[in-house]
Design a protein around this motif. Structure first.
Motif, PDB file in Angstrom:
ATOM      1  N   ILE A 178     -29.454  39.933 -31.860  1.00  0.00           N
ATOM      2  CA  ILE A 178     -29.239  41.218 -32.540  1.00  0.00           C
ATOM      3  C   ILE A 178     -28.082  41.097 -33.537  1.00  0.00           C
ATOM      4  O   ILE A 178     -28.156  41.617 -34.655  1.00  0.00           O
ATOM      5  CB  ILE A 178     -28.959  42.328 -31.515  1.00  0.00           C
ATOM      6  CG1 ILE A 178     -30.157  42.508 -30.587  1.00  0.00           C
ATOM      7  CG2 ILE A 178     -28.632  43.634 -32.216  1.00  0.00           C
ATOM      8  CD1 ILE A 178     -31.421  42.922 -31.285  1.00  0.00           C
ATOM      9  N   ARG A 179     -27.036  40.402 -33.145  1.00  0.00           N
ATOM     10  CA  ARG A 179     -25.878  40.253 -34.026  1.00  0.00           C
ATOM     11  C   ARG A 179     -26.249  39.482 -35.292  1.00  0.00           C
ATOM     12  O   ARG A 179     -25.847  39.846 -36.403  1.00  0.00           O
ATOM     13  CB  ARG A 179     -24.765  39.534 -33.264  1.00  0.00           C
ATOM     14  CG  ARG A 179     -23.448  39.531 -33.987  1.00  0.00           C
ATOM     15  CD  ARG A 179     -22.323  38.928 -33.174  1.00  0.00           C
ATOM     16  NE  ARG A 179     -21.408  38.293 -34.121  1.00  0.00           N
ATOM     17  CZ  ARG A 179     -21.352  36.997 -34.341  1.00  0.00           C
ATOM     18  NH1 ARG A 179     -22.108  36.172 -33.657  1.00  0.00           N
ATOM     19  NH2 ARG A 179     -20.515  36.511 -35.237  1.00  0.00           N
ATOM     20  N   GLN A 180     -27.028  38.423 -35.123  1.00  0.00           N
ATOM     21  CA  GLN A 180     -27.433  37.650 -36.299  1.00  0.00           C
ATOM     22  C   GLN A 180     -28.475  38.408 -37.122  1.00  0.00           C
ATOM     23  O   GLN A 180     -28.483  38.298 -38.357  1.00  0.00           O
ATOM     24  CB  GLN A 180     -27.964  36.286 -35.869  1.00  0.00           C
ATOM     25  CG  GLN A 180     -26.916  35.421 -35.180  1.00  0.00           C
ATOM     26  CD  GLN A 180     -27.164  33.926 -35.342  1.00  0.00           C
ATOM     27  OE1 GLN A 180     -26.235  33.137 -35.401  1.00  0.00           O
ATOM     28  NE2 GLN A 180     -28.419  33.548 -35.413  1.00  0.00           N
ATOM     29  N   MET A 181     -29.348  39.174 -36.489  1.00  0.00           N
ATOM     30  CA  MET A 181     -30.269  40.017 -37.255  1.00  0.00           C
ATOM     31  C   MET A 181     -29.495  41.025 -38.094  1.00  0.00           C
ATOM     32  O   MET A 181     -29.852  41.299 -39.253  1.00  0.00           O
ATOM     33  CB  MET A 181     -31.223  40.753 -36.307  1.00  0.00           C
ATOM     34  CG  MET A 181     -32.334  39.904 -35.729  1.00  0.00           C
ATOM     35  SD  MET A 181     -33.449  40.862 -34.674  1.00  0.00           S
ATOM     36  CE  MET A 181     -34.181  41.979 -35.873  1.00  0.00           C
ATOM     37  N   LEU A 210     -27.219  40.899 -45.579  1.00  0.00           N
ATOM     38  CA  LEU A 210     -27.368  40.062 -46.764  1.00  0.00           C
ATOM     39  C   LEU A 210     -28.623  40.425 -47.547  1.00  0.00           C
ATOM     40  O   LEU A 210     -28.606  40.509 -48.781  1.00  0.00           O
ATOM     41  CB  LEU A 210     -27.402  38.586 -46.356  1.00  0.00           C
ATOM     42  CG  LEU A 210     -26.151  38.032 -45.662  1.00  0.00           C
ATOM     43  CD1 LEU A 210     -26.339  36.560 -45.329  1.00  0.00           C
ATOM     44  CD2 LEU A 210     -24.928  38.213 -46.534  1.00  0.00           C
ATOM     45  N   VAL A 211     -29.740  40.642 -46.832  1.00  0.00           N
ATOM     46  CA  VAL A 211     -30.986  41.011 -47.502  1.00  0.00           C
ATOM     47  C   VAL A 211     -30.856  42.381 -48.163  1.00  0.00           C
ATOM     48  O   VAL A 211     -31.361  42.611 -49.271  1.00  0.00           O
ATOM     49  CB  VAL A 211     -32.151  40.995 -46.497  1.00  0.00           C
ATOM     50  CG1 VAL A 211     -33.430  41.528 -47.137  1.00  0.00           C
ATOM     51  CG2 VAL A 211     -32.385  39.584 -45.976  1.00  0.00           C
ATOM     52  N   ALA A 214     -22.825  49.451 -50.440  1.00  0.00           N
ATOM     53  CA  ALA A 214     -23.370  48.344 -49.647  1.00  0.00           C
ATOM     54  C   ALA A 214     -22.388  47.177 -49.599  1.00  0.00           C
ATOM     55  O   ALA A 214     -22.207  46.538 -48.550  1.00  0.00           O
ATOM     56  CB  ALA A 214     -24.704  47.887 -50.231  1.00  0.00           C
ATOM     57  N   ILE A 215     -21.723  46.879 -50.725  1.00  0.00           N
ATOM     58  CA  ILE A 215     -20.714  45.818 -50.745  1.00  0.00           C
ATOM     59  C   ILE A 215     -19.542  46.187 -49.844  1.00  0.00           C
ATOM     60  O   ILE A 215     -19.050  45.356 -49.059  1.00  0.00           O
ATOM     61  CB  ILE A 215     -20.252  45.565 -52.186  1.00  0.00           C
ATOM     62  CG1 ILE A 215     -21.391  44.972 -53.010  1.00  0.00           C
ATOM     63  CG2 ILE A 215     -19.045  44.631 -52.210  1.00  0.00           C
ATOM     64  CD1 ILE A 215     -21.047  44.791 -54.477  1.00  0.00           C
ATOM     65  N   TRP A 258     -21.781  36.096 -50.009  1.00  0.00           N
ATOM     66  CA  TRP A 258     -22.079  35.840 -51.419  1.00  0.00           C
ATOM     67  C   TRP A 258     -21.805  37.039 -52.321  1.00  0.00           C
ATOM     68  O   TRP A 258     -21.430  36.872 -53.480  1.00  0.00           O
ATOM     69  CB  TRP A 258     -23.544  35.422 -51.570  1.00  0.00           C
ATOM     70  CG  TRP A 258     -24.522  36.517 -51.255  1.00  0.00           C
ATOM     71  CD1 TRP A 258     -25.093  36.782 -50.055  1.00  0.00           C
ATOM     72  CD2 TRP A 258     -25.015  37.507 -52.164  1.00  0.00           C
ATOM     73  NE1 TRP A 258     -25.905  37.871 -50.146  1.00  0.00           N
ATOM     74  CE2 TRP A 258     -25.889  38.335 -51.433  1.00  0.00           C
ATOM     75  CE3 TRP A 258     -24.813  37.782 -53.514  1.00  0.00           C
ATOM     76  CZ2 TRP A 258     -26.549  39.413 -52.006  1.00  0.00           C
ATOM     77  CZ3 TRP A 258     -25.478  38.853 -54.086  1.00  0.00           C
ATOM     78  CH2 TRP A 258     -26.334  39.648 -53.352  1.00  0.00           C
ATOM     79  N   TYR A 259     -21.970  38.264 -51.823  1.00  0.00           N
ATOM     80  CA  TYR A 259     -21.860  39.421 -52.707  1.00  0.00           C
ATOM     81  C   TYR A 259     -20.422  39.730 -53.110  1.00  0.00           C
ATOM     82  O   TYR A 259     -20.201  40.515 -54.041  1.00  0.00           O
ATOM     83  CB  TYR A 259     -22.504  40.657 -52.071  1.00  0.00           C
ATOM     84  CG  TYR A 259     -22.180  40.881 -50.620  1.00  0.00           C
ATOM     85  CD1 TYR A 259     -21.041  41.560 -50.234  1.00  0.00           C
ATOM     86  CD2 TYR A 259     -23.030  40.418 -49.627  1.00  0.00           C
ATOM     87  CE1 TYR A 259     -20.740  41.759 -48.907  1.00  0.00           C
ATOM     88  CE2 TYR A 259     -22.745  40.618 -48.294  1.00  0.00           C
ATOM     89  CZ  TYR A 259     -21.597  41.291 -47.937  1.00  0.00           C
ATOM     90  OH  TYR A 259     -21.313  41.484 -46.603  1.00  0.00           O
TER      91      TYR A 259
END
Length: 546
Positions: free
Chosen positions: A114-117, A123-124, A160-161, A311-312
Motif C-alpha cells: 500500500i505504501r509503495q502504491m 508520481l503518476v 499536486a507538487i 522528479w517533479y
C-alpha cells in the motif's frame, strides 16, 4: 422452485424500493433532468483526452491508499527505540515517524504494498497532470472560454507538487530530512521575512519540533481538501463548457461531437480506471521505491549519498546546483542570490507564465472568438516552439539535479559537467525553439504538397511521350478536411511610428507569432466553407452536442 420464487420476490421488492427512492429524490431535486442531460452528454473519443482521466483515477487511488496509511502512521518526532522486524536497525533511537514507517513496511500485512502504491500513484498523478497540461497548451484548448479552467488546472498542478513534497518529507528518514534542510535554506533566503517564516514553520531554529506535524496536517487535510474541491469545479466546468475536438467531417467550432456517456464512455472509463489501479499495483509489487530503511533515520549533521528529490521538484535541485555562488551584503543583511533566484524566483516566474499565458496570447492576437476546435501543434509554430523550449529547459535542469550521480557513473569531472549544463540550459531552449519552429513549417509545406499532388503510392508510370513519373493518389475526405479546416490568425497591422509604444509592441509580437504561415491553395468556395466551420459560435450560432 421455492428458492426461485423467493429470489424473484426479493428482486421485485428491490426494484420497487429503488423506484420509490428515485421518486422521492426526483420530487425534491432535478434528478431526471440532470440525469437526462448527463446521459446525453457527448464525451471525446480521442486518446489524448484520456490523460486527464488518468490523473483523476490516480488521485482516487491516492485517497484510498492514503486513508489506509493514516491508520498506522504517527508524524511525531519524539524519540523511541526501534524494536521492529528489521534487524539492522533494532535498538536504534529513531523518531516515531520513522518507527511507524518501518512498521508499515515490515510488520503491517500489506503495508509495504500500500505504501509503495501510494508513492507510485503520486508520481503518476503529477506526471498525468503535467502531460495533460501540455496537451491543452499545444492544442490551444486554454483559449476562450476555457481560460478559468486552465488557471484551475495550473493550481491543481501546483497543489499536486506541494502535496508530493509534504508526503515524501514525512517519514523522517535521511533522504527526506536532507530535503527539508534544503527547504529550510530556501525559506531563509527570502529577504526580510525569510528567517521569521522559517522560525514559524519549523517551530524554532532548525531542525525544530513542529514541522512534521504541520506537514502531516497539510498533507492529509488541507491540500487534499483543496484538490477535491478544485477537481470537482474543474470537471463541472468541462461538462458545462463542453470538450474541444479535432477537426474532422461533422466536427466544427459550433458543435461538440463524441460518444454518449452510456454505454461507450462508461465502459471505456471503467476499463481505464481498472488499468490505472492494476498498473500502479504492479509497479508497487515489482519495483521498489523509497526504501527508507536503507537511508536510516534523519540526523541533522549527516546527509545521504546520491540524495535527489522526486522528479517533479528535481528541476529546483538542478537550478540550485547550476547557480553560481553569488551573495550580496546590504546593511549587515546577506542576500543569497545563489538560493533565492533558482528556488524562489524561478518557480514564481514559471507559474506566473503558466497563469498569464492565455491572457498574453489573447492580447497578441486580439482574438475574442470562442474556440472549440483543437489546434494542431504544427499550425502554431511559435507556440509549439516555446512549449518545446520550456520542456528542454526543464529536462536540462532535471539532469543537473543529479549531476553528481551522472559524473560518478560516467567518470567525468563534476565541475566540467556543471559548466556544460550551465551553458546548455541557456543555449538548449533557443536551439529547441528554432528547430521546432522550422520543423512545424516544414510539415506545413509537406502537407501543402500532399494537398496539391496527392499522396505517394510508390508506383511509377510512363506517359505516351516516354517520360517517367510517379502515380499519386488523392487524399481521402477526412484528411483533406483536417488539412483545410484550421485557424490561422493574421498578424495585427503595423500601427505606424506615431502610435503608442504598447500598440507597436503588440503589433511586433503579433507579427513574430503569425507572420510565418503556409497557405493551402484553396478556392473561394472552400475558403467560405472553412470560415463557416471555424466561425465564432456566439456570433454565428449556438453550441450543440451530437
Amino acid at each position: 422452485m421455492l428458492m426461485r420464487r423467493h429470489k424473484a420476490r426479493a428482486e421485485a421488492k428491490a426494484r420497487q424500493a429503488a423506484f420509490q427512492a428515485y421518486l422521492v429524490m426526483d420530487r425534491r431535486a432535478p434528478v431526471s433532468e440532470l440525469a437526462g442531460q448527463l446521459l446525453r452528454k457527448a464525451f471525446p473519443d480521442h486518446w489524448s483526452f484520456l490523460l486527464g482521466e488518468i490523473a483523476l483515477y490516480s488521485f482516487v487511488l491516492l485517497v484510498l491508499t492514503g486513508s489506509y496509511l493514516t491508520l498506522y502512521f504517527d508524524p511525531s518526532l519524539a524519540q523511541v527505540t526501534y524494536t521492529g522486524s528489521y534487524k539492522p536497525l533494532q535498538g536504534l533511537l529513531v523518531s516515531k515517524a520513522f518507527d511507524t514507517t518501518l512498521q508499515l513496511s515490515f510488520d503491517v500485512r500489506g503495508g509495504l504494498l500500500i505504501r509503495q502504491m501510494h508513492h507510485w500513484a503520486a508520481l503518476v498523478f503529477v506526471a498525468a497532470i503535467g502531460v495533460h497540461m501540455l496537451r491543452v497548451f499545444f492544442t490551444g484548448a486554454f483559449r476562450r472560454p476555457r481560460e478559468l479552467n486552465w488557471a484551475i488546472g495550473v493550481t491543481l498542478f501546483l497543489l499536486a507538487i506541494l502535496e508530493g513534497f509534504c508526503g515524501y518529507s514525512l517519514p523522517d528518514d535521511l533522504l527526506s530530512g536532507t530535503g527539508l534542510r534544503t527547504a529550510n535554506t530556501i525559506v531563509m533566503s527570502i529577504p526580510v521575512v525569510g528567517t521569521y517564516l522559517a522560525f514559524f514553520a519549523w517551530g524554532g531554529s532548525y531542525p525544530g519540533t513542529m514541522l512534521s506535524q504541520r506537514l502531516y496536517i497539510v498533507h492529509v487535510l488541507f491540500v487534499p481538501g483543496l484538490l477535491i474541491g478544485l477537481i470537482t469545479v474543474h470537471l463541472l466546468m468541462v461538462v458545462y463548457l463542453k470538450h474541444t475536438q479535432w477537426a474532422a467531417p461533422g466536427k466544427t467550432n459550433r458543435n461538440a461531437v463524441g460518444q454518449p456517456m452510456y454505454p461507450a464512455f462508461t465502459a471505456r472509463s471503467t476499463g481505464l480506471s481498472l488499468m490505472v489501479f492494476g498498473v500502479t499495483a504492479l509497479l508497487a509489487a515489482v519495483i521498489q521505491i523509497n526504501p527508507v530503511w536503507n537511508y536510516g533515520p534523519y540526523v541533522p549533521d549527516r546527509v545521504s549519498t546520491n540524495a535527489q528529490p522526486d522528479w517533479y521538484v528535481g528541476f529546483l535541485e538542478g537550478a540550485l546546483r547550476l547557480m553560481p555562488g553569488i551573495e550580496t551584503n546590504i546593511a549587515g543583511h546577506t542576500l543569497m542570490w545563489n538560493v533565492l533566484l533558482p528556488t524562489v524566483v524561478l518557480p514564481a516566474l514559471l507559474f506566473a507564465v503558466l497563469y498569464l499565458y492565455p491572457v498574453f496570447e489573447r492580447w497578441v492576437t486580439g482574438d475574442l472568438v470562442e474556440h472549440h476546435l483543437c489546434d494542431r501543434p504544427r499550425d502554431r509554430p511559435v507556440r509549439t516552439g516555446l512549449g518545446v523550449a520550456g520542456i528542454v529547459c526543464y529536462a536540462l535542469l532535471l539532469m543537473a539535479g543529479g549531476n553528481d550521480v551522472t559524473a560518478y557513473v560516467f567518470k567525468v569531472p563534476v565541475n566540467a559537467l556543471t559548466w556544460t549544463l550551465r551553458i546548455a540550459v541557456i543555449i538548449g531552449p533557443v536551439i529547441a525553439y528554432l528547430l521546432t519552429r522550422r520543423i512545424c513549417l516544414a510539415l506545413q509545406l509537406h502537407e501543402r504538397d500532399l494537398y496539391r499532388e496527392g499522396e505517394e503510392t510508390g508506383m511509377v508510370r510512363q506517359d505516351l511521350a516516354g517520360g517517367m513519373g510517379e502515380r499519386r493518389a488523392g487524399l481521402d475526405r477526412r484528411r483533406r478536411y483536417r488539412l483545410l479546416v484550421r485557424e490561422l490568425p493574421r498578424p495585427i497591422a503595423d500601427p505606424g511610428r506615431q502610435a503608442p509604444l504598447r500598440h507597436r509592441l503588440r503589433a511586433s509580437l503579433s507579427s513574430w507569432y503569425y507572420r510565418d504561415r503556409v497557405q493551402m491553395p484553396t478556392t473561394a468556395e472552400e475558403r467560405l466553407q472553412i470560415e463557416g466551420r471555424t466561425a465564432d459560435p456566439v456570433a454565428g450560432g449556438v453550441d450543440s452536442e451530437e
